[in-house]
Design a protein around this motif. Structure first.
Motif, PDB file in Angstrom:
ATOM      1  N   VAL A  28     -13.387 -61.158 -59.691  1.00 48.89           N
ATOM      2  CA  VAL A  28     -12.349 -60.432 -58.959  1.00 48.89           C
ATOM      3  C   VAL A  28     -11.090 -61.286 -58.923  1.00 48.89           C
ATOM      4  O   VAL A  28     -11.153 -62.484 -58.637  1.00 48.89           O
ATOM      5  CB  VAL A  28     -12.795 -60.107 -57.514  1.00 48.89           C
ATOM      6  CG1 VAL A  28     -11.680 -59.381 -56.760  1.00 48.89           C
ATOM      7  CG2 VAL A  28     -14.061 -59.260 -57.523  1.00 48.89           C
ATOM      8  N   VAL A  29      -9.952 -60.658 -59.229  1.00 47.63           N
ATOM      9  CA  VAL A  29      -8.671 -61.355 -59.162  1.00 47.63           C
ATOM     10  C   VAL A  29      -8.147 -61.282 -57.734  1.00 47.63           C
ATOM     11  O   VAL A  29      -8.200 -60.227 -57.090  1.00 47.63           O
ATOM     12  CB  VAL A  29      -7.652 -60.726 -60.132  1.00 47.63           C
ATOM     13  CG1 VAL A  29      -6.333 -61.497 -60.090  1.00 47.63           C
ATOM     14  CG2 VAL A  29      -8.209 -60.697 -61.548  1.00 47.63           C
ATOM     15  N   ASP A  30      -7.640 -62.404 -57.260  1.00 45.81           N
ATOM     16  CA  ASP A  30      -7.115 -62.507 -55.899  1.00 45.81           C
ATOM     17  C   ASP A  30      -5.602 -62.729 -55.962  1.00 45.81           C
ATOM     18  O   ASP A  30      -5.131 -63.830 -56.245  1.00 45.81           O
ATOM     19  CB  ASP A  30      -7.803 -63.675 -55.186  1.00 45.81           C
ATOM     20  CG  ASP A  30      -7.361 -63.834 -53.735  1.00 45.81           C
ATOM     21  OD1 ASP A  30      -6.384 -63.182 -53.325  1.00 45.81           O
ATOM     22  OD2 ASP A  30      -7.993 -64.628 -53.020  1.00 45.81           O
ATOM     23  N   LEU A  31      -4.830 -61.664 -55.720  1.00 44.21           N
ATOM     24  CA  LEU A  31      -3.373 -61.743 -55.698  1.00 44.21           C
ATOM     25  C   LEU A  31      -2.917 -61.692 -54.246  1.00 44.21           C
ATOM     26  O   LEU A  31      -2.772 -60.628 -53.658  1.00 44.21           O
ATOM     27  CB  LEU A  31      -2.749 -60.597 -56.497  1.00 44.21           C
ATOM     28  CG  LEU A  31      -1.221 -60.477 -56.461  1.00 44.21           C
ATOM     29  CD1 LEU A  31      -0.561 -61.753 -56.980  1.00 44.21           C
ATOM     30  CD2 LEU A  31      -0.754 -59.259 -57.244  1.00 44.21           C
ATOM     31  N   ASN A  32      -2.771 -62.870 -53.638  1.00 43.36           N
ATOM     32  CA  ASN A  32      -2.359 -62.960 -52.239  1.00 43.36           C
ATOM     33  C   ASN A  32      -3.250 -62.125 -51.311  1.00 43.36           C
ATOM     34  O   ASN A  32      -2.769 -61.433 -50.415  1.00 43.36           O
ATOM     35  CB  ASN A  32      -0.895 -62.523 -52.090  1.00 43.36           C
ATOM     36  CG  ASN A  32       0.054 -63.388 -52.889  1.00 43.36           C
ATOM     37  OD1 ASN A  32      -0.105 -64.599 -52.940  1.00 43.36           O
ATOM     38  ND2 ASN A  32       1.034 -62.768 -53.527  1.00 43.36           N
ATOM     39  N   GLY A  33      -4.564 -62.177 -51.574  1.00 43.19           N
ATOM     40  CA  GLY A  33      -5.515 -61.446 -50.745  1.00 43.19           C
ATOM     41  C   GLY A  33      -5.828 -60.048 -51.226  1.00 43.19           C
ATOM     42  O   GLY A  33      -6.736 -59.394 -50.701  1.00 43.19           O
ATOM     43  N   LEU A  34      -5.110 -59.569 -52.229  1.00 41.25           N
ATOM     44  CA  LEU A  34      -5.359 -58.246 -52.795  1.00 41.25           C
ATOM     45  C   LEU A  34      -6.340 -58.365 -53.954  1.00 41.25           C
ATOM     46  O   LEU A  34      -6.093 -59.106 -54.906  1.00 41.25           O
ATOM     47  CB  LEU A  34      -4.054 -57.619 -53.276  1.00 41.25           C
ATOM     48  CG  LEU A  34      -4.157 -56.276 -54.017  1.00 41.25           C
ATOM     49  CD1 LEU A  34      -4.651 -55.185 -53.070  1.00 41.25           C
ATOM     50  CD2 LEU A  34      -2.805 -55.887 -54.619  1.00 41.25           C
ATOM     51  N   ALA A  35      -7.460 -57.649 -53.859  1.00 43.01           N
ATOM     52  CA  ALA A  35      -8.478 -57.695 -54.910  1.00 43.01           C
ATOM     53  C   ALA A  35      -8.067 -56.828 -56.090  1.00 43.01           C
ATOM     54  O   ALA A  35      -7.576 -55.713 -55.930  1.00 43.01           O
ATOM     55  CB  ALA A  35      -9.824 -57.228 -54.359  1.00 43.01           C
ATOM     56  N   MET A  36      -8.312 -57.353 -57.286  1.00 45.40           N
ATOM     57  CA  MET A  36      -7.970 -56.650 -58.509  1.00 45.40           C
ATOM     58  C   MET A  36      -9.131 -56.782 -59.486  1.00 45.40           C
ATOM     59  O   MET A  36      -9.566 -57.895 -59.805  1.00 45.40           O
ATOM     60  CB  MET A  36      -6.687 -57.251 -59.097  1.00 45.40           C
ATOM     61  CG  MET A  36      -6.061 -56.490 -60.221  1.00 45.40           C
ATOM     62  SD  MET A  36      -4.521 -57.318 -60.776  1.00 45.40           S
ATOM     63  CE  MET A  36      -3.463 -57.107 -59.328  1.00 45.40           C
ATOM     64  N   GLY A  37      -9.656 -55.657 -59.966  1.00 41.37           N
ATOM     65  CA  GLY A  37     -10.787 -55.684 -60.883  1.00 41.37           C
ATOM     66  C   GLY A  37     -10.405 -55.196 -62.267  1.00 41.37           C
ATOM     67  O   GLY A  37      -9.286 -55.411 -62.745  1.00 41.37           O
ATOM     68  N   LYS A  38     -11.324 -54.494 -62.922  1.00 38.91           N
ATOM     69  CA  LYS A  38     -11.076 -53.976 -64.265  1.00 38.91           C
ATOM     70  C   LYS A  38     -10.148 -52.760 -64.184  1.00 38.91           C
ATOM     71  O   LYS A  38     -10.384 -51.866 -63.376  1.00 38.91           O
ATOM     72  CB  LYS A  38     -12.403 -53.573 -64.912  1.00 38.91           C
ATOM     73  CG  LYS A  38     -13.396 -54.719 -65.025  1.00 38.91           C
ATOM     74  CD  LYS A  38     -14.747 -54.233 -65.477  1.00 38.91           C
ATOM     75  CE  LYS A  38     -15.776 -55.355 -65.456  1.00 38.91           C
ATOM     76  NZ  LYS A  38     -17.139 -54.869 -65.781  1.00 38.91           N
ATOM     77  N   PRO A  39      -9.125 -52.690 -65.037  1.00 45.78           N
ATOM     78  CA  PRO A  39      -8.173 -51.584 -64.941  1.00 45.78           C
ATOM     79  C   PRO A  39      -8.733 -50.253 -65.440  1.00 45.78           C
ATOM     80  O   PRO A  39      -8.432 -49.199 -64.878  1.00 45.78           O
ATOM     81  CB  PRO A  39      -7.006 -52.048 -65.811  1.00 45.78           C
ATOM     82  CG  PRO A  39      -7.642 -52.957 -66.815  1.00 45.78           C
ATOM     83  CD  PRO A  39      -8.737 -53.672 -66.058  1.00 45.78           C
ATOM     84  N   GLY A  40      -9.485 -50.281 -66.516  1.00 43.11           N
ATOM     85  CA  GLY A  40     -10.080 -49.040 -67.034  1.00 43.11           C
ATOM     86  C   GLY A  40      -9.219 -48.288 -68.020  1.00 43.11           C
ATOM     87  O   GLY A  40      -9.741 -47.615 -68.914  1.00 43.11           O
ATOM     88  N   ASP A  41      -7.900 -48.345 -67.879  1.00 41.77           N
ATOM     89  CA  ASP A  41      -7.026 -47.646 -68.825  1.00 41.77           C
ATOM     90  C   ASP A  41      -5.687 -48.377 -68.950  1.00 41.77           C
ATOM     91  O   ASP A  41      -5.402 -49.334 -68.232  1.00 41.77           O
ATOM     92  CB  ASP A  41      -6.815 -46.184 -68.410  1.00 41.77           C
ATOM     93  CG  ASP A  41      -6.194 -46.020 -67.033  1.00 41.77           C
ATOM     94  OD1 ASP A  41      -5.286 -46.805 -66.680  1.00 41.77           O
ATOM     95  OD2 ASP A  41      -6.604 -45.107 -66.291  1.00 41.77           O
ATOM     96  N   HIS A  42      -4.863 -47.893 -69.867  1.00 49.37           N
ATOM     97  CA  HIS A  42      -3.602 -48.565 -70.197  1.00 49.37           C
ATOM     98  C   HIS A  42      -2.633 -48.580 -69.017  1.00 49.37           C
ATOM     99  O   HIS A  42      -2.023 -49.618 -68.714  1.00 49.37           O
ATOM    100  CB  HIS A  42      -2.943 -47.867 -71.395  1.00 49.37           C
ATOM    101  CG  HIS A  42      -1.699 -48.546 -71.877  1.00 49.37           C
ATOM    102  ND1 HIS A  42      -1.719 -49.510 -72.860  1.00 49.37           N
ATOM    103  CD2 HIS A  42      -0.404 -48.421 -71.489  1.00 49.37           C
ATOM    104  CE1 HIS A  42      -0.481 -49.940 -73.073  1.00 49.37           C
ATOM    105  NE2 HIS A  42       0.339 -49.292 -72.256  1.00 49.37           N
TER     106      HIS A  42
END
Length: 210
Positions: free
Chosen positions: A88-102
């Motif tokens: 999981v990507v942590d951008l200032n506390g915001l979780a970011m996972g797999k995008p799935g599309d362009h």
């Protein structure tokens, strides 16, 4: 790299020699990485819901999902040791996972450019209901690139199955300015130093005997 206590302790089941190893993932990246250790293993999809829980931090999410993936397989494959992992990507506390599309991938990269973020790559080794979980933090600084460059990268790499859309083992390395980690394969999706620690503690020989 940080170890996280789990409810159960793998040391209570060490006397039985480990023989069967399963990777609770169908990710081609994690499969390739685990293959490097020279151990025989199979891959099984854990079929785990990867949505974040309300109020969950990125690190807590990665740890929970890594353990959930391992347990989803180990509770039925009770004679096997099971590896689960999540990033999981942590951008200032915001979780970011797999995008799935362009479109979502472009949004992710627009948010990440010019920023230093943390990639939480958690790994769990389970047998039955016993687990041991570790988390590896990779600090990544993204270059401040324009939309045209990000768009061109996405069309060339199509990294829609990668957390944060930055496939560092491929063309995604051109998006990055700096990477800091104690476990160099963590950013790709499976922290092999942590995996070796867990497997050795469970009785595996790495490298194995000829």
């Amino acid at each position: 790299m940080s170890a996280v206590p789990s409810p159960s302790n793998l040391s209570t089941i060490l006397p039985s020699a480990p023989q069967k190893l399963i990777l609770a993932s169908t990710s081609k990246y994690r499969k390739e990485l685990l293959t490097r250790l020279g151990l025989p293993f199979s891959c099984v999809s854990p079929a785990v819901d990867e949505q974040a829980l309300t109020g969950e931090t990125p690190m807590a999410m990665a740890l929970r999902l890594a353990e959930a993936k391992a347990l989803a397989i180990s509770q039925t494959e009770t004679d096997a040791w099971v590896i689960g992992s999540d990033q999981v990507v942590d951008l200032n506390g915001l979780a970011m996972g797999k995008p799935g599309d362009h479109a979502k991938a472009l949004q992710q990269l627009q948010s990440l450019r010019g920023n230093t973020v943390r990639f939480h790559t958690a790994v769990c080794l389970a047998k039955g209901r016993a687990t041991q979980v570790m988390n590896v933090i990779t600090e990544v600084t993204f270059r401040d690139l324009d939309d045209a460059t990000l768009h061109a990268y996405l069309l060339a790499e199509t990294p829609y199955d990668c957390a944060g859309s930055a496939k560092s083992e491929g063309l995604g390395i051109c998006l990055l300015e700096k990477v800091r980690s104690d476990d160099p394969t963590a950013l790709i999706g499976l922290p092999l130093i942590a995996v070796c620690t867990l497997l050795r503690d469970a009785g595996f020989k790495i490298p194995g005997s000829l």
